[in-house]
Design a protein around this motif. Structure first.
Motif, PDB file in Angstrom:
ATOM      1  N   VAL A 100     -40.254  29.058  40.212  1.00 16.80           N
ATOM      2  CA  VAL A 100     -41.268  29.700  41.054  1.00 16.80           C
ATOM      3  C   VAL A 100     -40.963  29.397  42.518  1.00 16.80           C
ATOM      4  O   VAL A 100     -40.747  28.236  42.891  1.00 16.80           O
ATOM      5  CB  VAL A 100     -42.688  29.211  40.676  1.00 16.80           C
ATOM      6  CG1 VAL A 100     -43.712  29.670  41.708  1.00 16.80           C
ATOM      7  CG2 VAL A 100     -43.062  29.720  39.280  1.00 16.80           C
ATOM      8  N   LEU A 101     -40.923  30.441  43.327  1.00 12.73           N
ATOM      9  CA  LEU A 101     -40.777  30.272  44.772  1.00 12.73           C
ATOM     10  C   LEU A 101     -42.166  30.431  45.368  1.00 12.73           C
ATOM     11  O   LEU A 101     -42.810  31.482  45.208  1.00 12.73           O
ATOM     12  CB  LEU A 101     -39.823  31.329  45.339  1.00 12.73           C
ATOM     13  CG  LEU A 101     -38.443  31.415  44.652  1.00 12.73           C
ATOM     14  CD1 LEU A 101     -37.551  32.423  45.376  1.00 12.73           C
ATOM     15  CD2 LEU A 101     -37.766  30.047  44.605  1.00 12.73           C
ATOM     16  N   ALA A 102     -42.655  29.373  46.021  1.00 14.09           N
ATOM     17  CA  ALA A 102     -44.038  29.370  46.500  1.00 14.09           C
ATOM     18  C   ALA A 102     -44.075  29.346  48.026  1.00 14.09           C
ATOM     19  O   ALA A 102     -43.087  28.990  48.689  1.00 14.09           O
ATOM     20  CB  ALA A 102     -44.766  28.151  45.935  1.00 14.09           C
ATOM     21  N   SER A 103     -45.240  29.701  48.562  1.00 12.12           N
ATOM     22  CA  SER A 103     -45.450  29.641  50.007  1.00 12.12           C
ATOM     23  C   SER A 103     -45.588  28.179  50.431  1.00 12.12           C
ATOM     24  O   SER A 103     -46.193  27.378  49.701  1.00 12.12           O
ATOM     25  CB  SER A 103     -46.761  30.353  50.375  1.00 12.12           C
ATOM     26  OG  SER A 103     -46.664  31.726  50.084  1.00 12.12           O
ATOM     27  N   GLY A 104     -45.046  27.849  51.605  1.00 13.58           N
ATOM     28  CA  GLY A 104     -45.166  26.484  52.119  1.00 13.58           C
ATOM     29  C   GLY A 104     -46.634  26.080  52.161  1.00 13.58           C
ATOM     30  O   GLY A 104     -47.472  26.828  52.655  1.00 13.58           O
TER      31      GLY A 104
ATOM     32  N   LYS B 186     -30.147  32.847  47.100  1.00 18.29           N
ATOM     33  CA  LYS B 186     -29.942  34.097  47.839  1.00 18.29           C
ATOM     34  C   LYS B 186     -31.247  34.615  48.449  1.00 18.29           C
ATOM     35  O   LYS B 186     -31.234  35.552  49.233  1.00 18.29           O
ATOM     36  CB  LYS B 186     -29.357  35.149  46.886  1.00 18.29           C
ATOM     37  CG  LYS B 186     -27.978  34.727  46.409  1.00 18.29           C
ATOM     38  CD  LYS B 186     -27.366  35.737  45.490  1.00 18.29           C
ATOM     39  CE  LYS B 186     -25.975  35.257  45.080  1.00 18.29           C
ATOM     40  NZ  LYS B 186     -25.566  35.759  43.792  1.00 18.29           N
ATOM     41  N   ILE B 187     -32.361  34.034  48.036  1.00 21.07           N
ATOM     42  CA  ILE B 187     -33.668  34.559  48.473  1.00 21.07           C
ATOM     43  C   ILE B 187     -34.215  33.691  49.603  1.00 21.07           C
ATOM     44  O   ILE B 187     -34.100  32.466  49.569  1.00 21.07           O
ATOM     45  CB  ILE B 187     -34.644  34.601  47.268  1.00 21.07           C
ATOM     46  CG1 ILE B 187     -34.072  35.528  46.181  1.00 21.07           C
ATOM     47  CG2 ILE B 187     -36.031  35.051  47.705  1.00 21.07           C
ATOM     48  CD1 ILE B 187     -34.877  35.592  44.909  1.00 21.07           C
ATOM     49  N   ARG B 188     -34.821  34.344  50.567  1.00 19.72           N
ATOM     50  CA  ARG B 188     -35.360  33.605  51.730  1.00 19.72           C
ATOM     51  C   ARG B 188     -36.716  34.149  52.128  1.00 19.72           C
ATOM     52  O   ARG B 188     -36.950  35.349  52.097  1.00 19.72           O
ATOM     53  CB  ARG B 188     -34.462  33.831  52.968  1.00 19.72           C
ATOM     54  CG  ARG B 188     -33.039  33.394  52.872  1.00 19.72           C
ATOM     55  CD  ARG B 188     -32.793  32.129  53.723  1.00 19.72           C
ATOM     56  NE  ARG B 188     -31.405  31.703  53.656  1.00 19.72           N
ATOM     57  CZ  ARG B 188     -30.815  31.184  52.574  1.00 19.72           C
ATOM     58  NH1 ARG B 188     -31.488  31.045  51.465  1.00 19.72           N
ATOM     59  NH2 ARG B 188     -29.543  30.805  52.616  1.00 19.72           N
ATOM     60  N   PHE B 189     -37.609  33.271  52.528  1.00 19.23           N
ATOM     61  CA  PHE B 189     -38.765  33.624  53.359  1.00 19.23           C
ATOM     62  C   PHE B 189     -39.229  32.351  54.056  1.00 19.23           C
ATOM     63  O   PHE B 189     -38.956  31.243  53.557  1.00 19.23           O
ATOM     64  CB  PHE B 189     -39.877  34.316  52.556  1.00 19.23           C
ATOM     65  CG  PHE B 189     -40.429  33.563  51.381  1.00 19.23           C
ATOM     66  CD1 PHE B 189     -41.452  32.636  51.530  1.00 19.23           C
ATOM     67  CD2 PHE B 189     -39.936  33.796  50.102  1.00 19.23           C
ATOM     68  CE1 PHE B 189     -41.968  31.955  50.429  1.00 19.23           C
ATOM     69  CE2 PHE B 189     -40.451  33.116  49.000  1.00 19.23           C
ATOM     70  CZ  PHE B 189     -41.470  32.193  49.162  1.00 19.23           C
ATOM     71  N   ASP B 190     -39.895  32.498  55.146  1.00 17.82           N
ATOM     72  CA  ASP B 190     -40.340  31.357  55.958  1.00 17.82           C
ATOM     73  C   ASP B 190     -41.219  30.422  55.145  1.00 17.82           C
ATOM     74  O   ASP B 190     -42.214  30.866  54.573  1.00 17.82           O
ATOM     75  CB  ASP B 190     -41.199  31.895  57.113  1.00 17.82           C
ATOM     76  CG  ASP B 190     -40.488  31.755  58.421  1.00 17.82           C
ATOM     77  OD1 ASP B 190     -39.282  31.459  58.387  1.00 17.82           O
ATOM     78  OD2 ASP B 190     -41.166  31.941  59.457  1.00 17.82           O
ATOM     79  N   GLY B 191     -40.858  29.160  55.092  1.00 18.18           N
ATOM     80  CA  GLY B 191     -41.712  28.170  54.415  1.00 18.18           C
ATOM     81  C   GLY B 191     -41.493  28.113  52.913  1.00 18.18           C
ATOM     82  O   GLY B 191     -42.220  27.403  52.215  1.00 18.18           O
TER      83      GLY B 191
END
Ligand code: AMP
Ligand code: GLY
Length: 426
Positions: free
Chosen positions: A334-338, A406-411
């Motif tokens: 799971v990729l979660a928000s900071g 390969k996946i990015r988003f802030d935080g």
């Protein structure tokens, strides 16, 4: 067959994805869906809490089957409402959903039916709960649980009476989880490995899914606060055949028989959260729907038609259905928000999903995402579930983490140790 899926998380994306693979499904609709589900189903911005609007959508879209993903609409009686209007629906009634929606109901039900679980006491006022933790009989660590739904966050393991009092105050006085904190359960701490054991049942026939393991704590090595789930894996050796038989005999079948006997038969997906203790498997909790993220590793291992399974369940004909599972291993990170599970910000641009999905072993399920013009942006705590399926767990882990890179988003925040406990047991 025209199918409507209710919900907007990673689990619902996995449900939609599995239904889309069926040759029986001619049209897929989702309410409300999210930025990724919109690729696979026609999304309608309707709240699952608005039962009338859901029914109107189902009628206008000529829906043959409704699949309800999350617990909140089940707790509010959406399955009862749709079934009363003649719509075949997969999901338990409001009365049966109490197994998840009230920990007090679940614990007392288990006590009535002799289902193995941790010792517990129930408290209806903060004064009583606070006086209970002063008793000499209380052992630490102790588990403090809010009675009602709290998105996986209403359970705290405490090491001493001071921390226990703090947790009780936050739940019962400050009402951090709203009315979920009207009552609390104080529970014996169980040590061991956790297993999410999920079955499909129409009340008479039960079809087990492959077992999975969730990772509930926010940070690596199971540290930090509990979340809705930061990742999961599913392999054939999570639950040995003799333990699975024990769980079916001592937990699953007694639940289904007990619910029938108590006048609220269970029909839908039953999820037993288990701790494998030295004294045998014990129930930590029940959920009345597919797990999230567990669904993101279980459904990719299904070797037969999911729409047929759902339809047979809704029609009470599960006995007619042949269900097969692949011998592969699946993992979901799971990729979660900071900041999740605490406060987090939304609207961060997400990149790299197409690149991650270039590997055919990778599926990126969307949870908190939204389309904004030509971009995809974050819109929730859990943002994406990156799933990989391969011949064994070690290979699936490598493929999944390569895709994550390969996946990015802030935080962006994620655990680096999803699956590690499955390798260690070999
Ligand atoms: P629940 O919502 O009751 O499943 O609790 C969420 C998580 O808290 C579980 O998945 C476990 O990781 C942990 N937990 C709950 N009850 C216990 C217990 N009695 N002993 C140890 N850990 C627990
Ligand atoms: N992953 C835990 C749950 O679905 O409740």
């Amino acid at each position: 067959m025209r199918v409507l899926v209710i919900g907007s998380g990673g689990r619902e994306h996995a449900l939609v994805w599995a239904l889309k693979r069926s040759s029986r499904v001619s049209h897929l609709v989702c309410a409300p869906g999210n930025g990724g589900i919109a690729r696979d189903a026609a999304c309608h911005p309707i709240s699952p809490a608005d039962q009338r609007a859901v029914l109107d959508l189902a009628i206008s879209q000529k829906i043959d089957l409704v699949v309800i993903g999350p617990e909140a609409p089940l707790a509010a009686g959406l399955a009862d409402f749709l079934s009363e209007h003649g719509l075949p629906t997969m999901g338990p009634t409001r009365a049966a959903a109490r197994l998840e929606c009230s920990k007090v109901f679940a614990k007392e039900f288990m006590a009535r039916h002799d289902i193995p679980t941790a010792q517990f006491s129930v408290h209806e006022t903060p004064e009583r709960a606070l006086s209970a933790i002063e008793s000499r009989e209380v052992r630490y660590p102790l588990v403090v649980k809010a009675d009602g739904l709290a998105a996986g966050k209403g359970v705290v393991v405490v090491q001493d009476p001071q921390k226990a009092a703090e947790a009780i105050r936050r739940m019962m006085v400050e009402r951090e989880f709203g009315s979920a904190g009207e009552k609390v359960v104080l529970e014996e701490f169980l040590a061991g490995k956790e297993v999410s054991y999920i079955v499909f049942t129409d009340g008479s026939t039960t079809v087990p899914a492959v077992a999975a393991r969730d990772h509930k704590a926010a940070y690596d090595n199971d540290r930090g606060p509990n979340t809705g789930g930061m990742g999961a894996f599913s392999t054939d050796d999570i639950l040995a055949p003799e333990l699975e038989k024990y769980v079916l005999d001592k937990v699953i079948h007694p639940v289904i028989r007990g619910m029938e006997k108590e006048g609220c038969p269970f029909k839908g997906i039953l999820y037993a959260g288990l701790m494998l203790t030295p004294g045998g498997p014990k129930v930590l909790e029940f959920n009345v729907r597919m797990g999230d993220p567990e669904g993101q590793v279980i459904l990719p291992r299904l070797g037969s038609d999911f729409a047929v399974l759902c339809e047979n369940l809704a029609l009470g004909k599960l006995a007619d259905c042949r269900v097969e599972w692949s011998a592969s291993s699946a993992i979901c990170i799971v990729l979660a928000s900071g900041g999740y599970p605490g406060a987090y910000s939304k609207g961060k641009v997400i990149s790299g999903i197409e690149m991650a999905e270039e590997n055919p072993k990778v599926f990126v399920f969307h949870a908190g995402t939204r389309r904004l013009g030509s971009s995809l942006v974050t819109d929730g705590g859990r943002v994406l579930g990156v799933t990989a399926v391969d011949r064994d767990l070690g290979s699936a882990m490598v493929v999944a983490y390569e895709a994550v890179n390969k996946i990015r988003f802030d935080g962006m925040q994620y655990r680096r140790d999803i699956g590690a406990s499955g390798l260690a047991s070999r």
